[in-house]
Design an enzyme around this catalytic site. Structure first.
Site, short mmCIF file in Angstrom:
data_model
loop_
_atom_site.label_atom_id
_atom_site.label_comp_id
_atom_site.label_asym_id
_atom_site.label_seq_id
_atom_site.Cartn_x
_atom_site.Cartn_y
_atom_site.Cartn_z
N TYR A 207 0.85 -1.19 0.00
CA TYR A 207 0.00 0.00 0.00
C TYR A 207 0.89 1.25 0.00
O TYR A 207 0.62 2.21 -0.71
CB TYR A 207 -0.90 0.00 1.23
CG TYR A 207 -1.97 -1.05 1.16
CD1 TYR A 207 -3.16 -0.80 0.48
CD2 TYR A 207 -1.77 -2.31 1.74
CE1 TYR A 207 -4.15 -1.77 0.39
CE2 TYR A 207 -2.76 -3.28 1.66
CZ TYR A 207 -3.93 -3.02 0.99
OH TYR A 207 -4.91 -3.98 0.90
N ASN B 298 -13.58 0.31 -4.88
CA ASN B 298 -13.59 -0.31 -6.22
C ASN B 298 -12.87 -1.65 -6.21
O ASN B 298 -11.67 -1.71 -6.37
CB ASN B 298 -12.88 0.60 -7.22
CG ASN B 298 -13.46 2.00 -7.20
OD1 ASN B 298 -14.45 2.30 -7.83
ND2 ASN B 298 -12.80 2.85 -6.44
N CYS C 25 -6.74 -5.43 -7.44
CA CYS C 25 -6.44 -5.05 -6.06
C CYS C 25 -5.90 -6.22 -5.25
O CYS C 25 -5.33 -6.02 -4.18
CB CYS C 25 -7.70 -4.48 -5.41
SG CYS C 25 -9.16 -5.48 -5.68
N HIS C 26 -6.04 -7.45 -5.75
CA HIS C 26 -5.53 -8.60 -4.99
C HIS C 26 -4.01 -8.65 -5.03
O HIS C 26 -3.38 -9.43 -4.33
CB HIS C 26 -6.13 -9.89 -5.56
CG HIS C 26 -5.84 -10.12 -6.99
ND1 HIS C 26 -6.60 -9.57 -8.01
CD2 HIS C 26 -4.85 -10.81 -7.59
CE1 HIS C 26 -6.09 -9.96 -9.16
NE2 HIS C 26 -5.02 -10.69 -8.94
N GLU D 147 -1.51 -16.90 -9.80
CA GLU D 147 -0.78 -16.02 -10.73
C GLU D 147 0.72 -16.23 -10.64
O GLU D 147 1.49 -15.63 -11.37
CB GLU D 147 -1.13 -14.57 -10.42
CG GLU D 147 -2.63 -14.32 -10.58
CD GLU D 147 -2.90 -12.98 -11.23
OE1 GLU D 147 -2.13 -12.05 -10.98
OE2 GLU D 147 -3.89 -12.88 -11.96
#
Length: 98
Positions: free
Chosen positions: A23, A46, A54-55, A81
């Site tokens: 962050y 969002n 956002c993950h 991923e």
DNA sequence: ATTATGACCGAAG
DNA sequence: GCTTCGGCCATAA
């Protein structure tokens, strides 16, 4: 949507696959270094991982921040991923915090 | 302008 | 390791 939020989205969307940002790092790239909290706030409104993955954003200590589906789902996606996870924690080597 | 809130962070016990 | 406390920042009301 505010300029800051837009900047955050842009940064998050630029995160390479298999890697994650913190962050704090996202906040810095967005132009507001130190505003990690505000970043989380923007992402919270969002949760479109189609436009904003956002993950791929985790806390400074490598632990999960938050997720609509739950931290477990977030971890599953990251592993899928290619991100290495160690006991609910993202491997430091996969975190880009330059 | 002031208050409250939140997917944060760092220090201290 | 984990929990608690104080400090940060952008947004919404």
């Amino acid at each position: 949507m505010t300029p800051f939020t837009k900047a955050v989205y842009d940064v998050v969307a630029s995160i390479p696959k298999g890697k994650v940002f913190t962050y704090a790092h996202v906040a810095k790239l967005a132009g507001k270094a130190g505003a990690a909290r505000a970043v989380g706030n923007a992402l919270n409104k969002n949760t479109d991982f189609k436009t904003v993955p956002c993950h791929r954003v985790v806390r400074g200590n490598g632990k999960m921040g938050g997720y609509v589906k739950g931290t477990d789902k977030k971890i599953a996606l990251l592993k899928k991923e290619g991100v290495i996870i160690d006991k609910e924690r993202v491997r430091t080597s996969c975190i880009i915090d330059s």
